[in-house]
Design a protein around this motif. Structure first.
Motif, PDB file in Angstrom:
ATOM      1  N   PHE A 145       0.815  -1.210   0.000  1.00  0.00           N
ATOM      2  CA  PHE A 145       0.000   0.000   0.000  1.00  0.00           C
ATOM      3  C   PHE A 145       0.853   1.266   0.000  1.00  0.00           C
ATOM      4  O   PHE A 145       0.365   2.335  -0.385  1.00  0.00           O
ATOM      5  N   ARG A 146       2.111   1.165   0.410  1.00  0.00           N
ATOM      6  CA  ARG A 146       2.981   2.338   0.357  1.00  0.00           C
ATOM      7  C   ARG A 146       3.314   2.730  -1.081  1.00  0.00           C
ATOM      8  O   ARG A 146       3.779   3.841  -1.324  1.00  0.00           O
ATOM      9  N   HIS A 147       3.114   1.795  -2.004  1.00  0.00           N
ATOM     10  CA  HIS A 147       3.439   2.050  -3.412  1.00  0.00           C
ATOM     11  C   HIS A 147       2.187   2.263  -4.253  1.00  0.00           C
ATOM     12  O   HIS A 147       2.253   2.197  -5.487  1.00  0.00           O
ATOM     13  N   VAL A 148       1.054   2.503  -3.607  1.00  0.00           N
ATOM     14  CA  VAL A 148      -0.200   2.762  -4.312  1.00  0.00           C
ATOM     15  C   VAL A 148      -0.599   4.202  -4.062  1.00  0.00           C
ATOM     16  O   VAL A 148      -0.615   4.662  -2.902  1.00  0.00           O
ATOM     17  N   SER A 149      -0.924   4.907  -5.115  1.00  0.00           N
ATOM     18  CA  SER A 149      -1.253   6.319  -4.993  1.00  0.00           C
ATOM     19  C   SER A 149      -2.589   6.501  -4.272  1.00  0.00           C
ATOM     20  O   SER A 149      -3.423   5.595  -4.213  1.00  0.00           O
ATOM     21  N   GLU A 150      -2.779   7.706  -3.712  1.00  0.00           N
ATOM     22  CA  GLU A 150      -4.036   8.003  -3.022  1.00  0.00           C
ATOM     23  C   GLU A 150      -5.218   7.873  -3.967  1.00  0.00           C
ATOM     24  O   GLU A 150      -6.291   7.414  -3.578  1.00  0.00           O
ATOM     25  N   THR A 151      -5.007   8.252  -5.235  1.00  0.00           N
ATOM     26  CA  THR A 151      -6.092   8.142  -6.208  1.00  0.00           C
ATOM     27  C   THR A 151      -6.485   6.690  -6.429  1.00  0.00           C
ATOM     28  O   THR A 151      -7.674   6.343  -6.439  1.00  0.00           O
ATOM     29  N   ASP A 152      -5.493   5.816  -6.608  1.00  0.00           N
ATOM     30  CA  ASP A 152      -5.796   4.410  -6.830  1.00  0.00           C
ATOM     31  C   ASP A 152      -6.434   3.777  -5.597  1.00  0.00           C
ATOM     32  O   ASP A 152      -7.311   2.905  -5.715  1.00  0.00           O
ATOM     33  N   ALA A 155     -13.083   5.477  -0.930  1.00  0.00           N
ATOM     34  CA  ALA A 155     -12.860   6.531   0.056  1.00  0.00           C
ATOM     35  C   ALA A 155     -11.365   6.627   0.305  1.00  0.00           C
ATOM     36  O   ALA A 155     -10.636   5.654   0.088  1.00  0.00           O
ATOM     37  N   PRO A 156     -10.899   7.784   0.763  1.00  0.00           N
ATOM     38  CA  PRO A 156      -9.479   7.874   1.113  1.00  0.00           C
ATOM     39  C   PRO A 156      -9.135   6.896   2.239  1.00  0.00           C
ATOM     40  O   PRO A 156      -9.888   6.763   3.200  1.00  0.00           O
ATOM     41  N   VAL A 157      -8.022   6.201   2.111  1.00  0.00           N
ATOM     42  CA  VAL A 157      -7.598   5.231   3.126  1.00  0.00           C
ATOM     43  C   VAL A 157      -6.220   5.640   3.623  1.00  0.00           C
ATOM     44  O   VAL A 157      -5.271   5.718   2.845  1.00  0.00           O
ATOM     45  N   ARG A 158      -6.125   5.896   4.895  1.00  0.00           N
ATOM     46  CA  ARG A 158      -4.835   6.300   5.467  1.00  0.00           C
ATOM     47  C   ARG A 158      -4.381   5.359   6.584  1.00  0.00           C
ATOM     48  O   ARG A 158      -3.207   5.298   6.909  1.00  0.00           O
ATOM     49  N   ASP A 159      -5.332   4.645   7.174  1.00  0.00           N
ATOM     50  CA  ASP A 159      -5.011   3.812   8.337  1.00  0.00           C
ATOM     51  C   ASP A 159      -4.971   2.344   7.920  1.00  0.00           C
ATOM     52  O   ASP A 159      -5.999   1.710   7.742  1.00  0.00           O
ATOM     53  N   SER A 174       0.605   1.137  -8.379  1.00  0.00           N
ATOM     54  CA  SER A 174       0.445   2.280  -9.293  1.00  0.00           C
ATOM     55  C   SER A 174       1.557   2.375 -10.321  1.00  0.00           C
ATOM     56  O   SER A 174       1.333   2.790 -11.470  1.00  0.00           O
ATOM     57  N   ASP A 175       2.785   1.973  -9.951  1.00  0.00           N
ATOM     58  CA  ASP A 175       3.900   2.113 -10.880  1.00  0.00           C
ATOM     59  C   ASP A 175       4.054   0.909 -11.805  1.00  0.00           C
ATOM     60  O   ASP A 175       5.007   0.838 -12.575  1.00  0.00           O
ATOM     61  N   LEU A 176       3.122  -0.064 -11.739  1.00  0.00           N
ATOM     62  CA  LEU A 176       3.238  -1.275 -12.546  1.00  0.00           C
ATOM     63  C   LEU A 176       2.066  -1.452 -13.497  1.00  0.00           C
ATOM     64  O   LEU A 176       1.859  -2.540 -14.041  1.00  0.00           O
ATOM     65  N   LYS A 177       1.311  -0.400 -13.710  1.00  0.00           N
ATOM     66  CA  LYS A 177       0.173  -0.501 -14.628  1.00  0.00           C
ATOM     67  C   LYS A 177       0.667  -0.598 -16.061  1.00  0.00           C
ATOM     68  O   LYS A 177       1.726  -0.071 -16.407  1.00  0.00           O
ATOM     69  N   GLY A 178      -0.114  -1.265 -16.894  1.00  0.00           N
ATOM     70  CA  GLY A 178       0.217  -1.382 -18.304  1.00  0.00           C
ATOM     71  C   GLY A 178       0.985  -2.631 -18.670  1.00  0.00           C
ATOM     72  O   GLY A 178       1.225  -2.876 -19.857  1.00  0.00           O
ATOM     73  N   LEU A 179       1.364  -3.457 -17.687  1.00  0.00           N
ATOM     74  CA  LEU A 179       2.094  -4.703 -17.979  1.00  0.00           C
ATOM     75  C   LEU A 179       1.169  -5.843 -18.353  1.00  0.00           C
ATOM     76  O   LEU A 179       1.619  -6.869 -18.863  1.00  0.00           O
TER      77      LEU A 179
END
Length: 924
Positions: free
Chosen positions: A778-785, A792-796, A849-854
């Motif tokens: 989850f640290r590598h997933v954007s807030e938008t995704d 909903a926004p997820v922070r916890d 988020s950084d692995l989309k399109g594969l």
């Protein structure tokens, strides 16, 4: 079928009574009175071909003569008419039938089976036969033989027994408890306990479920429903027949004998997170607690009383049940001194051996003349004290201490505390010998009241155990050692050869080989067909200065010690020959029918401070494989120090299993004895559970003794019974390991390896120990995704949040995680959760988020759909935000049907008929 048509049964718009009667003492008349007495708002249609009217209601000659299809048909007609009535109700389109009639028999030619077939042909749901009927107070429905209409409330009651259901309702009626539903299931031809658990687990009007059962027919279905229900709300279970004898099994192993039926049921309830009680009074105690208090963290209890003796009794019972007596802090003692001095506390109300600086201790004795003001003064500091988790108030009415006055003061103090604090601390009350006035005062404040201190402490501990069970369900297990990879293929060859040869037992060399496949340490095993060969096998050890053990080998002698079939510490070849001769002579005398095929020679092992344990598998006729652990040795059945668990196991569950035995204390360090390696013991139990999953032909397994000390573990003796696998359970799934398990194990057969853009990727089902993977992912997933995935926004990303994502019931849900094989990093995941009817499943997917399109999303979706098809689901569906155009485009290409959500214009509903999935994704 699960909850199919439950809406028509439990909230019917119309009720037909087949077998209605004007005879006041008949079942039909009683149920008609109850239906009308409950003021059922819909039409009630009596059915009796011999009557034109019953009371003031028109009577119909048959089901097909009704004005329209009844939602619920209650059947009280003679046994030989029931199947015809059920068939007519099904053909007419009725929703369900409650068969109160008894005497339908069983077997392929019985009226019961005819009724079941007729109902199944039309999708008609059946409750019963031999049931009490059902009552749903919120729907003004009392289609039952209950003596009274249960009041409306938030407790659901599910019972296999008519009389137990009636007894609980009667007990509750005079104590102010209400029910969201009462179902008596009888013989449960169709609707069973699992179906009802599924319904009430999702019912917003139900806060807790009371369950009475005698036996389970479909263990996997029950376990799946029970685990889901227990995660949602408290489930209290009472089982009758606790002391039934086990049916003699084909394998008389120690593990099989130790796994008595009720012990296995207890293990199942524990695994599901159910709160078990042993008798009706204890269930009533649980009802009293659950009806007034919600589960809470902690088990520290503060006790306030007007007598030292009754306070001491409460403390004794608390210690018996494993609770903790809270300590009073200096600050709380100071507040108590000030408050009680102001309230006029007598000087002799504090303990004689306490100091002036610390005059109070738990239990807190207020004196025999304690009035309401004194109780209130003591409660205010205790309810504010963070050093306790709950408070027990005990009042023995005296000439100077009236019960109603004390109850009013206690209720007021509790109300004040609740207004001042966000978290209401639980309070339990005991008013011994007091009347109803004080009881009503306490209940109006939501305070459970008990007649004795013992019952109050039991009620407190019910909630403690329930909360602990919920915490256990959410714990993350430790990861297995990376180097543990069993040689399943070799193990299957060993077991398969024995089964193909028609043998029931593995020989000692096969047993050693099987344990070696699972890296369970064993002593060297040498087989000798006769005495001379045994002496020859022993010579190398003897020549090296060691002694040997000689053991008989016979497929007919399960317990070798019964015929003196084990000789230890043999020091010469002559001694080996003499021992062999003695074994043969004793076998010929005591077991002339037994075929002795030879002997096993093993070097003696010297571990003077090792503990003797037993670890094994037993085959239960209801729940399948059961893992057994306890104190080992020849007296294992006499000592009877054992605990059971249903596989599969992880290291956390294995450690918990060990901790439930008395011998677990001996595994700790004491005097000059070092602590045994409990991790190694737990790992053996995990391996045994995995063996049961990989090899369903293994029916019973004994490792006795399993020696454990600070250096690890080693199996000194073992036996393994095997049998062909015949038949499969309802939710057998795709893999061979699911055939006999009550809890579906990790589905290893769904692991896949793919390559995307030349990158090797492992896609596998999620495991409970994957929590750390998800946290890092989850640290590598954007807030938008994250917002597109969770709406909903997820922070916890708390432990509870991650545990819900990683701890799955594979019978109802699957989640696949994609891992970079090089780094082990998580790249994405997809999950699918089937509904209670196992007809459709809701999916969700997220890719880093950084692995989309594969093309990873396509791969994950494809595997998820493949799983749905293999599980027999008809549809896969989901909710997608309109702005998530990438997901919507993928759904269109996969063949999903897309439509707007009528409840939310920002959401699209997507649905795929599983058999119509597109052939595959386009090339990435």
């Amino acid at each position: 079928m699960s909850t199919y048509r439950f809406d028509r049964i439990l909230k019917p718009r119309s009720v037909a009574l087949a077998g209605a009667s004007g005879r006041s003492t008949s079942f039909g008349a009683a149920i008609l009175r109850n239906l009308r007495g409950a003021a059922f708002p819909g039409p009630i249609w009596p059915v009796n071909p011999q009557r034109d009217r019953i009371d003031d209601l028109p009577c119909y000659p048959a089901i097909d003569a009704l004005p329209e299809a009844a939602d619920l048909v209650v059947v009280v007609s003679p046994p030989d008419t029931v199947a015809g009535i059920v068939a007519a109700a099904g053909a007419r389109g009725c929703g369900g039938a409650a068969i109160v009639t008894a005497g339908l028999g069983s077997g392929p030619d019985s009226p019961a089976e005819a009724a079941r077939r007729a109902a199944r042909a039309h999708g008609l749901r059946l409750i019963g036969p031999e049931c009490m009927g059902l009552a749903v107070p919120g729907a003004q429905l009392n289609a039952s033989l209950l003596a009274r209409m249960p009041p409306k409330g938030d407790l659901a009651l599910i019972s296999q027994s008519r009389t137990v259901a009636a007894g609980i309702v009667e007990w509750a009626a005079g104590r102010g408890y209400g029910f969201s539903g009462v179902l008596s299931l009888g013989l449960a031809l169709d609707v069973d306990i699992a179906d009802c658990l599924d319904h009430f687990a999702e019912d917003r009007g139900t806060r807790a479920i009371l369950l009475h059962l005698e036996s389970i027919a479909d263990a996997p279905k029950f376990m799946s429903a029970a685990r889901a229900a227990a995660r949602a709300k408290p489930v209290v279970v009472l089982r009758s027949g606790r002391h039934e004898a086990a049916a003699p099994g084909p394998f008389a192993t120690h593990s099989g004998i130790l796994a008595r039926p009720d012990a296995v049921y207890d293990a199942a309830f524990r695994r599901a997170g159910l709160l078990r009680v042993q008798a009706l009074p204890e269930m009533f105690s649980a009802v009293e607690t659950l009806g007034r208090q919600r589960p809470f963290p902690g088990k520290r209890l503060a006790v306030v009383t007007n007598g030292r003796g009754v306070g001491a009794l409460a403390v004794d019972r608390l210690a018996d049940l494993g609770g903790t007596l809270a300590s009073l802090s200096e600050e709380t003692c100071a507040r108590l001194t000030a408050a009680l001095t102001a309230a006029g506390s007598p000087t002799d109300s504090s303990p004689a051996d306490s100091s002036p600086a610390d005059p109070w201790r738990n239990p807190l004795d207020l004196g025999a003349d304690a009035d309401g003001a004194r109780y209130a003064a003591a409660l205010d500091p205790l309810l504010a004290d963070r050093g306790n988790d709950a408070v027990l108030v005990v009042n023995v009415p005296t000439a100077l201490s009236g019960g109603e006055d004390v109850a009013e003061a206690v209720a007021g103090a509790v109300r004040r505390a609740r207004q001042a604090s966000f978290r209401a601390k639980p309070v339990f009350a005991v008013s011994i010998g007091d009347g109803m006035a004080a009881t009503e005062v306490l209940r109006s404040a939501g305070i459970p009241r008990f007649p004795t201190d013992a019952e109050a402490v039991e009620g407190f501990m019910h909630l403690v155990r329930y909360r602990e069970a919920q915490d256990d369900l959410m714990k993350t297990p430790a990861s297995l050692p990376q180097d543990f990879t069993p040689d399943v293929a070799a193990a299957r060859r060993i077991v398969g050869a024995a089964v193909a040869a028609g043998r029931s037992w593995l020989d000692p060399r096969e047993v050693a080989g099987l344990l070696a496949c699972y890296a369970i340490p064993t002593l060297e095993v040498l087989f000798a067909p006769d005495a001379n060969a045994a002496a020859g096998a022993a010579w190398p050890f003897i020549a090296a200065g060691r002694t040997v053990a000689l053991k008989v080998v016979s497929p007919d002698i399960v317990h070798k010690s019964d015929i003196g079939g084990v000789h230890l510490d043999l020091t010469s070849e002559a001694a080996v020959r003499e021992a062999a001769a003695a074994i043969l002579a004793r076998a010929a005398r005591d077991r002339p029918d037994a075929a002795v095929t030879g002997f096993v020679v093993q070097p003696m092992l010297r571990r003077p401070k090792a503990r003797e344990l037993i670890a094994g598998l037993a085959d239960d006729p209801v729940f399948g494989p059961v893992v057994v652990f306890g104190r080992g040795g020849t007296a294992v059945e006499v000592v009877d120090d054992r605990a059971l668990a249903l596989p599969p196991l992880d290291l956390r569950l294995a450690a918990e299993l060990i901790g439930r035995t008395r011998v677990s204390r001996r595994l700790k360090a004491y005097r000059d004895v070092a602590a045994a390696d409990e991790q190694a013991v737990a790992l053996v139990l995990v391996k045994i559970a995995q063996l049961a999953a990989d090899l369903p032909e293994v029916r019973d397994l004994d490792i006795n003794p399993l020696l454990a000390d600070e250096t690890g573990v080693i199996a000194l003796d073992a036996r393994v019974a095997v049998a062909p696998v015949t038949g499969r359970r309802r939710d057998a799934g795709a893999g061979p390991s699911h055939a006999r398990f009550a809890v579906r194990p990790y589905p290893a057969e769904w692991e896949r390896r793919i390559r995307l853009d030349a990158q090797p990727i492992l896609i596998r089902p999620v495991r409970p120990e994957d929590e750390g993977l998800f946290e890092e992912f989850f640290r590598h997933v954007s807030e938008t995704d994250l917002r597109l995935r969770f709406f909903a926004p997820v922070r916890d990303f708390s432990h509870a949040f991650l545990a819900r994502l990683t701890q799955l019931d594979y019978a109802r849900a699957i989640a696949f995680v994609a891992l970079d094989e090089g780094s082990g990093a998580m790249m994405g995941a997809v999950r699918l959760h089937a509904d209670a009817n196992h007809a459709s499943g809701e999916y969700a997917i997220l890719v880093r988020s950084d692995l989309k399109g594969l093309g990873l999303g396509w791969a994950l979706m494809g595997l998820m759909i493949e799983w749905a098809r293999a599980e027999g689901l008809r549809h896969v569906e989901g909710q997608v935000l309109r702005e998530n155009t990438t997901m919507l485009a993928m759904c269109r290409k996969l063949g999903f049907d897309l439509r707007s959500d009528p409840q939310d214009p920002e959401v699209m509903l997507v649905r795929l008929a599983v058999g119509e999935v597109a052939a595959g994704p386009p090339a990435p």
